[in-house]
Design an enzyme around this catalytic site. Structure first.
Site, PDB file in Angstrom:
ATOM      1  N   GLY A  12      32.959 -14.299  39.863  1.00 21.69           N
ATOM      2  CA  GLY A  12      33.400 -14.574  38.491  1.00 21.69           C
ATOM      3  C   GLY A  12      32.286 -14.968  37.547  1.00 21.69           C
ATOM      4  O   GLY A  12      32.549 -15.485  36.462  1.00 21.69           O
ATOM      5  N   ASN A  14      30.323 -13.022  35.831  1.00 23.14           N
ATOM      6  CA  ASN A  14      30.379 -12.216  34.599  1.00 23.14           C
ATOM      7  C   ASN A  14      31.525 -12.662  33.705  1.00 23.14           C
ATOM      8  O   ASN A  14      31.385 -12.671  32.483  1.00 23.14           O
ATOM      9  CB  ASN A  14      30.481 -10.726  34.930  1.00 23.14           C
ATOM     10  CG  ASN A  14      29.124 -10.141  35.266  1.00 23.14           C
ATOM     11  OD1 ASN A  14      28.294  -9.934  34.388  1.00 23.14           O
ATOM     12  ND2 ASN A  14      28.878  -9.920  36.558  1.00 23.14           N
ATOM     13  N   LEU A  87      40.730   2.000  41.041  1.00 22.86           N
ATOM     14  CA  LEU A  87      42.020   1.998  40.355  1.00 22.86           C
ATOM     15  C   LEU A  87      42.672   3.373  40.402  1.00 22.86           C
ATOM     16  O   LEU A  87      41.994   4.403  40.469  1.00 22.86           O
ATOM     17  CB  LEU A  87      41.813   1.555  38.902  1.00 22.86           C
ATOM     18  CG  LEU A  87      41.405   0.080  38.796  1.00 22.86           C
ATOM     19  CD1 LEU A  87      40.657  -0.188  37.497  1.00 22.86           C
ATOM     20  CD2 LEU A  87      42.627  -0.829  38.926  1.00 22.86           C
ATOM     21  N   ASN A 101      33.128  -1.067  32.704  1.00 21.34           N
ATOM     22  CA  ASN A 101      32.792  -1.655  34.011  1.00 21.34           C
ATOM     23  C   ASN A 101      31.320  -2.058  34.004  1.00 21.34           C
ATOM     24  O   ASN A 101      30.508  -1.445  33.324  1.00 21.34           O
ATOM     25  CB  ASN A 101      33.028  -0.596  35.102  1.00 21.34           C
ATOM     26  CG  ASN A 101      32.670  -1.095  36.491  1.00 21.34           C
ATOM     27  OD1 ASN A 101      33.037  -2.200  36.881  1.00 21.34           O
ATOM     28  ND2 ASN A 101      31.934  -0.285  37.248  1.00 21.34           N
ATOM     29  N   HIS A 103      28.140  -2.423  36.629  1.00 19.44           N
ATOM     30  CA  HIS A 103      27.741  -1.988  37.977  1.00 19.44           C
ATOM     31  C   HIS A 103      26.301  -2.432  38.238  1.00 19.44           C
ATOM     32  O   HIS A 103      25.436  -2.264  37.368  1.00 19.44           O
ATOM     33  CB  HIS A 103      27.861  -0.460  38.082  1.00 19.44           C
ATOM     34  CG  HIS A 103      27.555   0.045  39.459  1.00 19.44           C
ATOM     35  ND1 HIS A 103      28.488   0.025  40.475  1.00 19.44           N
ATOM     36  CD2 HIS A 103      26.419   0.541  39.976  1.00 19.44           C
ATOM     37  CE1 HIS A 103      27.924   0.503  41.578  1.00 19.44           C
ATOM     38  NE2 HIS A 103      26.679   0.827  41.302  1.00 19.44           N
TER      39      HIS A 103
HETATM   40  C1  GRF Z   1      28.383  -7.810  39.713  1.00 16.93           C
HETATM   41  O1  GRF Z   1      27.155  -7.653  40.340  1.00 16.93           O
HETATM   42  C2  GRF Z   1      28.883  -6.520  39.143  1.00 16.93           C
HETATM   43  O2  GRF Z   1      27.854  -5.665  38.753  1.00 16.93           O
HETATM   44  C3  GRF Z   1      29.650  -5.908  40.281  1.00 16.93           C
HETATM   45  O3  GRF Z   1      30.243  -6.983  40.938  1.00 16.93           O
HETATM   46  C4  GRF Z   1      29.467  -8.158  40.716  1.00 16.93           C
HETATM   47  C5  GRF Z   1      30.398  -9.191  40.181  1.00 16.93           C
HETATM   48  O4  GRF Z   1      29.805 -10.445  40.129  1.00 16.93           O
HETATM   49  N1  GRF Z   1      30.570  -4.899  39.802  1.00 16.93           N
HETATM   50  P1  GRF Z   1      30.602 -11.660  39.534  1.00 16.93           P
HETATM   51  O5  GRF Z   1      31.926 -11.766  40.287  1.00 16.93           O
HETATM   52  O6  GRF Z   1      30.836 -11.402  38.070  1.00 16.93           O
HETATM   53  O7  GRF Z   1      29.734 -12.847  39.761  1.00 16.93           O
END
Ligand code: GRF
Length: 198
Positions: A12, A14, A87, A101, A103
């Site tokens: 979480g 991000n 999804l 998204n 990545h």
């Molecule tokens: C991130 O590295 C994102 O790029 C990938 O999953 C990870 C999520 O990290 N899709 P967080 O849960 O936001 O810490």
């Protein structure tokens, strides 16, 4: 204010970056709901810390309840922030052009899997990074909004490299949400034009 719905399954961080920018008035949008397929994941605490409603979805591919919940909260933009399931096509088609998204690689390198950082290290690349892109039915292959490069250092292991990539993600994702919310993104074929960027 663009209403944002976030789908997340893990740490979480991000989501936290989005909510911190929102708190500072710099997101251009408001996270109105968080959906998770993993009610034990740390992301639940992040949503609760910022008082954002969180719903657990019974169908992680989004075939049944996810769209209903998002629409019920008036969501205009869906952000996949560490969502670990692919999804359903119907869900992706319904939100196409309104779903992004993040990545952890410079796509199209190391797309399509759950271990992009590990794969980049194992391949021996000297630089990797992160990508924000629109979500289409082809996994990790939609039009690219923004990317940031991260050098691979000689003593990197997966955790160290992933941490530096996440730091870039925490800038890139809120910036992309803001650009979307301000109506500055235009998709022209595979290219995303960002008004006001060099
Ligand atoms: C991130 O590295 C994102 O790029 C990938 O999953 C990870 C999520 O990290 N899709 P967080 O849960 O936001 O810490």
């Amino acid at each position: 204010m663009t209403k944002v719905g976030v789908l997340a399954s893990g740490r979480g961080s991000n989501l936290g970056a989005l909510l911190e920018q929102q708190r500072l008035g710099a997101l251009g949008g408001e996270v109105v709901v968080v959906l998770t397929n993993r009610p034990d994941a740390p992301v639940v605490e992040v949503a609760s810390k910022y008082d954002v409603p969180l719903c657990t979805i019974a169908d992680p591919r989004g075939q049944t309840d996810a769209s209903v919940l998002l629409k019920g909260h008036g969501v205009e933009l869906v952000v996949l922030a560490g969502y670990d399931r692919i999804l359903a096509s119907e869900f992706v088609r319904e939100w196409e052009g309104r779903m992004i998204n993040i990545h952890p690689s410079l796509l199209p390198a190391f797309g399509g899997g759950l271990h992009a950082v590990r794969d980049a290290l194992a391949y021996g690349v000297k630089a990797t990074g992160c990508t924000v892109h629109f979500v289409t039915e082809d996994v990790d292959a939609g039009p690219i909004i923004s990317q940031a490069a991260v050098p691979v250092l000689p003593d990197d292991d997966e955790a160290r490299l992933a941490k530096r990539i996440r730091e870039k993600e925490h800038q890139l994702l809120p910036e992309a949400v803001r650009a979307y919310a301000e109506g500055r993104l235009t998709v022209v074929g595979r290219r995303v034009v960002i008004e006001g960027s060099a």
